[in-house]
Design a protein around this motif. Structure first.
Motif, PDB file in Angstrom:
ATOM      1  N   ALA A  98     -79.858  51.366  41.032  1.00 54.08           N
ATOM      2  CA  ALA A  98     -79.301  52.722  41.100  1.00 54.08           C
ATOM      3  C   ALA A  98     -78.435  52.908  42.340  1.00 54.08           C
ATOM      4  O   ALA A  98     -77.342  53.494  42.277  1.00 54.08           O
ATOM      5  CB  ALA A  98     -80.436  53.744  41.082  1.00 54.08           C
ATOM      6  N   ILE A  99     -78.918  52.397  43.469  1.00 54.80           N
ATOM      7  CA  ILE A  99     -78.142  52.534  44.704  1.00 54.80           C
ATOM      8  C   ILE A  99     -76.855  51.724  44.624  1.00 54.80           C
ATOM      9  O   ILE A  99     -75.800  52.148  45.111  1.00 54.80           O
ATOM     10  CB  ILE A  99     -78.996  52.092  45.904  1.00 54.80           C
ATOM     11  N   GLY A 100     -76.927  50.556  43.984  1.00 54.11           N
ATOM     12  CA  GLY A 100     -75.724  49.739  43.845  1.00 54.11           C
ATOM     13  C   GLY A 100     -74.645  50.426  43.036  1.00 54.11           C
ATOM     14  O   GLY A 100     -73.454  50.339  43.363  1.00 54.11           O
ATOM     15  N   LEU A 101     -75.047  51.120  41.971  1.00 52.87           N
ATOM     16  CA  LEU A 101     -74.070  51.864  41.175  1.00 52.87           C
ATOM     17  C   LEU A 101     -73.511  53.058  41.952  1.00 52.87           C
ATOM     18  O   LEU A 101     -72.329  53.387  41.840  1.00 52.87           O
ATOM     19  CB  LEU A 101     -74.712  52.334  39.863  1.00 52.87           C
ATOM     20  N   ALA A 102     -74.382  53.716  42.725  1.00 55.91           N
ATOM     21  CA  ALA A 102     -73.925  54.889  43.474  1.00 55.91           C
ATOM     22  C   ALA A 102     -73.090  54.504  44.690  1.00 55.91           C
ATOM     23  O   ALA A 102     -72.198  55.258  45.087  1.00 55.91           O
ATOM     24  CB  ALA A 102     -75.126  55.718  43.915  1.00 55.91           C
ATOM     25  N   LEU A 103     -73.387  53.345  45.266  1.00 52.37           N
ATOM     26  CA  LEU A 103     -72.686  52.931  46.481  1.00 52.37           C
ATOM     27  C   LEU A 103     -71.830  51.694  46.237  1.00 52.37           C
ATOM     28  O   LEU A 103     -71.769  50.788  47.077  1.00 52.37           O
ATOM     29  CB  LEU A 103     -73.698  52.656  47.597  1.00 52.37           C
ATOM     30  N   LYS A 104     -71.173  51.655  45.095  1.00 44.45           N
ATOM     31  CA  LYS A 104     -70.366  50.471  44.776  1.00 44.45           C
ATOM     32  C   LYS A 104     -69.211  50.300  45.752  1.00 44.45           C
ATOM     33  O   LYS A 104     -68.805  49.173  46.069  1.00 44.45           O
ATOM     34  CB  LYS A 104     -69.848  50.555  43.347  1.00 44.45           C
ATOM     35  N   ASP A 105     -68.660  51.416  46.245  1.00 42.83           N
ATOM     36  CA  ASP A 105     -67.574  51.307  47.213  1.00 42.83           C
ATOM     37  C   ASP A 105     -68.070  50.708  48.527  1.00 42.83           C
ATOM     38  O   ASP A 105     -67.390  49.876  49.141  1.00 42.83           O
ATOM     39  CB  ASP A 105     -66.955  52.686  47.475  1.00 42.83           C
ATOM     40  N   SER A 106     -69.262  51.122  48.960  1.00 45.22           N
ATOM     41  CA  SER A 106     -69.816  50.565  50.194  1.00 45.22           C
ATOM     42  C   SER A 106     -70.137  49.083  50.030  1.00 45.22           C
ATOM     43  O   SER A 106     -69.911  48.281  50.953  1.00 45.22           O
ATOM     44  CB  SER A 106     -71.076  51.333  50.603  1.00 45.22           C
ATOM     45  N   LEU A 107     -70.657  48.712  48.860  1.00 44.03           N
ATOM     46  CA  LEU A 107     -70.935  47.295  48.616  1.00 44.03           C
ATOM     47  C   LEU A 107     -69.650  46.476  48.572  1.00 44.03           C
ATOM     48  O   LEU A 107     -69.622  45.320  49.016  1.00 44.03           O
ATOM     49  CB  LEU A 107     -71.714  47.145  47.303  1.00 44.03           C
ATOM     50  N   SER A 108     -68.579  47.073  48.034  1.00 44.21           N
ATOM     51  CA  SER A 108     -67.302  46.365  48.042  1.00 44.21           C
ATOM     52  C   SER A 108     -66.790  46.183  49.461  1.00 44.21           C
ATOM     53  O   SER A 108     -66.131  45.182  49.774  1.00 44.21           O
ATOM     54  CB  SER A 108     -66.267  47.124  47.201  1.00 44.21           C
ATOM     55  N   ASN A 109     -67.112  47.144  50.356  1.00 40.88           N
ATOM     56  CA  ASN A 109     -66.736  46.979  51.758  1.00 40.88           C
ATOM     57  C   ASN A 109     -67.466  45.800  52.381  1.00 40.88           C
ATOM     58  O   ASN A 109     -66.899  45.054  53.185  1.00 40.88           O
ATOM     59  CB  ASN A 109     -67.048  48.258  52.539  1.00 40.88           C
ATOM     60  N   ILE A 110     -68.750  45.624  52.023  1.00 41.10           N
ATOM     61  CA  ILE A 110     -69.517  44.494  52.550  1.00 41.10           C
ATOM     62  C   ILE A 110     -68.921  43.173  52.061  1.00 41.10           C
ATOM     63  O   ILE A 110     -68.728  42.233  52.840  1.00 41.10           O
ATOM     64  CB  ILE A 110     -70.992  44.621  52.145  1.00 41.10           C
ATOM     65  N   ALA A 111     -68.631  43.111  50.757  1.00 39.41           N
ATOM     66  CA  ALA A 111     -68.028  41.889  50.213  1.00 39.41           C
ATOM     67  C   ALA A 111     -66.672  41.617  50.869  1.00 39.41           C
ATOM     68  O   ALA A 111     -66.341  40.463  51.175  1.00 39.41           O
ATOM     69  CB  ALA A 111     -67.874  42.021  48.697  1.00 39.41           C
ATOM     70  N   SER A 112     -65.902  42.673  51.090  1.00 37.43           N
ATOM     71  CA  SER A 112     -64.594  42.496  51.738  1.00 37.43           C
ATOM     72  C   SER A 112     -64.762  42.037  53.180  1.00 37.43           C
ATOM     73  O   SER A 112     -63.963  41.237  53.681  1.00 37.43           O
ATOM     74  CB  SER A 112     -63.810  43.809  51.691  1.00 37.43           C
ATOM     75  N   GLY A 113     -65.810  42.539  53.870  1.00 38.21           N
ATOM     76  CA  GLY A 113     -66.076  42.076  55.230  1.00 38.21           C
ATOM     77  C   GLY A 113     -66.394  40.599  55.288  1.00 38.21           C
ATOM     78  O   GLY A 113     -65.941  39.879  56.188  1.00 38.21           O
ATOM     79  N   VAL A 114     -67.161  40.128  54.315  1.00 41.25           N
ATOM     80  CA  VAL A 114     -67.464  38.685  54.246  1.00 41.25           C
ATOM     81  C   VAL A 114     -66.183  37.891  54.021  1.00 41.25           C
ATOM     82  O   VAL A 114     -65.966  36.830  54.629  1.00 41.25           O
ATOM     83  CB  VAL A 114     -68.485  38.413  53.135  1.00 41.25           C
ATOM     84  N   MET A 115     -65.293  38.408  53.165  1.00 40.42           N
ATOM     85  CA  MET A 115     -64.022  37.718  52.919  1.00 40.42           C
ATOM     86  C   MET A 115     -63.163  37.682  54.175  1.00 40.42           C
ATOM     87  O   MET A 115     -62.534  36.658  54.476  1.00 40.42           O
ATOM     88  CB  MET A 115     -63.268  38.425  51.779  1.00 40.42           C
ATOM     89  N   LEU A 116     -63.120  38.775  54.923  1.00 41.88           N
ATOM     90  CA  LEU A 116     -62.309  38.803  56.145  1.00 41.88           C
ATOM     91  C   LEU A 116     -62.820  37.799  57.169  1.00 41.88           C
ATOM     92  O   LEU A 116     -62.036  37.135  57.853  1.00 41.88           O
ATOM     93  CB  LEU A 116     -62.307  40.214  56.739  1.00 41.88           C
ATOM     94  N   VAL A 117     -64.143  37.694  57.278  1.00 41.42           N
ATOM     95  CA  VAL A 117     -64.714  36.752  58.235  1.00 41.42           C
ATOM     96  C   VAL A 117     -64.504  35.316  57.777  1.00 41.42           C
ATOM     97  O   VAL A 117     -64.266  34.414  58.595  1.00 41.42           O
ATOM     98  CB  VAL A 117     -66.210  37.056  58.437  1.00 41.42           C
TER      99      VAL A 117
END
Length: 306
Positions: A98-117
């Motif tokens: 449920a949290i993943g669906l509600a916070l999909k934008d925040s999770l995409s930020n985490i994935a993008s942070g991993v990509m940047l690093v």
């Protein structure tokens, strides 16, 4: 009546003492464990620094390790209280969905942070342009990246926005090119304009000799000949040198009698014939030099003569 006597008279004295003890132990574990987690995260960062890991990656991995340790610490504290781990894992799994669906934008930020690093399109200290914002990279965290703008303002960009937009790194090398596009009139001498521009660039000590400055004809525009005036300077000198070269080239062109066309518009008005009120008025003709419209972005006065 003291507190001990009061507690002994309570019917749920045993339950209160049991749960109170567990809560106290869980709280103690969390407080001590949090300090240990901070210490471990700092040790990890120092170890990565000694291993000559890039500062952006070291800081990011430190924050990730700290978050993981906090999650483990909370689970350990809940287990001390008496909450079964199997039930907790099942609840966390359902809540995570449920949290993943509600916070999909925040999770995409985490994935993008991993990509940047991982991909390292920029590092801490680089000057970049992202989504129209230019500044020096100060920090790359799990959710966002912080820049320091030219006016000392703080620019915070979500990591998902960074990976979805073009990233322009302005400091991958020790030097940058200055490119000025200046339009001169068709009646002016291109050779004289080239000589004047080269003299200005050679007289500036910040302009590097290699690659050598040059002046090229970029385009024969509608009402101007567009010249590309190019040279290379060190990264730290780019902005100041660009502004000063723009001013000096304008002054050099004025001294050499070289004109810089700017937009002009001639409006011709035709009177309506007498006694012909129903006749449509002739259309006004517009002519003139439209040098600015053709692309004279480098130097031109903001005048509009009618």
């Amino acid at each position: 009546m003291d507190l001990t006597a009061f507690l002994e008279q309570l019917p749920f004295k045993g339950v209160l003492l049991t749960w109170g003890t567990k809560l106290a132990i869980a709280l103690l574990i969390f407080v001590i464990g949090r300090r240990v987690a901070i210490w471990i995260a700092q040790v990890i960062q120092r170890a990565l620094t000694r291993a000559e890991v890039e500062p952006t990656s070291a800081l990011f991995l430190q924050k990730v390790a700290y978050v993981i340790l906090l999650v483990v610490l909370v689970l350990a504290a809940l287990q001390v209280i008496g909450i079964p781990m199997t039930s907790m894992i099942a609840v966390l799994g359902a809540a995570g969905l449920a949290i993943g669906l509600a916070l999909k934008d925040s999770l995409s930020n985490i994935a993008s942070g991993v990509m940047l690093v991982s991909l390292k399109p920029f590092r801490v200290g680089d000057v970049v342009t992202i989504a129209g914002e230019t500044g020096k990279v100060e920090q790359v965290s799990i959710f966002q990246t912080r820049l320091r703008g030219g006016d000392n303002q703080t620019i915070v960009l979500p990591n998902s926005l960074i990976t979805a937009d073009a990233i322009i790194n302005l400091t991958p090398d020790t030097m940058r090119r200055i490119e000025l596009v200046v339009g001169i009139g068709y009646q002016d001498d291109i050779g004289a304009a080239r000589t004047a521009a080269l003299a200005v660039m050679h007289a500036d000590p910040r302009v590097l000799a290699d690659p050598a400055p040059d002046v090229l004809v970029y385009a024969l525009a509608d009402s101007s000949v567009n010249l590309g005036i190019r040279c290379h300077v060190r990264n730290d000198d780019h902005f100041a040198a660009r502004c000063e070269l723009t001013e000096r080239i304008k002054q050099a062109f004025d001294a050499a009698g070289i004109s810089i066309p700017f937009p002009q518009r001639d409006v011709h008005l035709f009177p309506r014939p007498a006694g012909d009120a129903d006749a449509p008025a002739p259309q006004s003709g517009e002519s003139g030099r439209m040098a600015g419209a053709s692309g004279n972005p480098g130097l031109r006065p903001a005048a509009d003569a009618e």
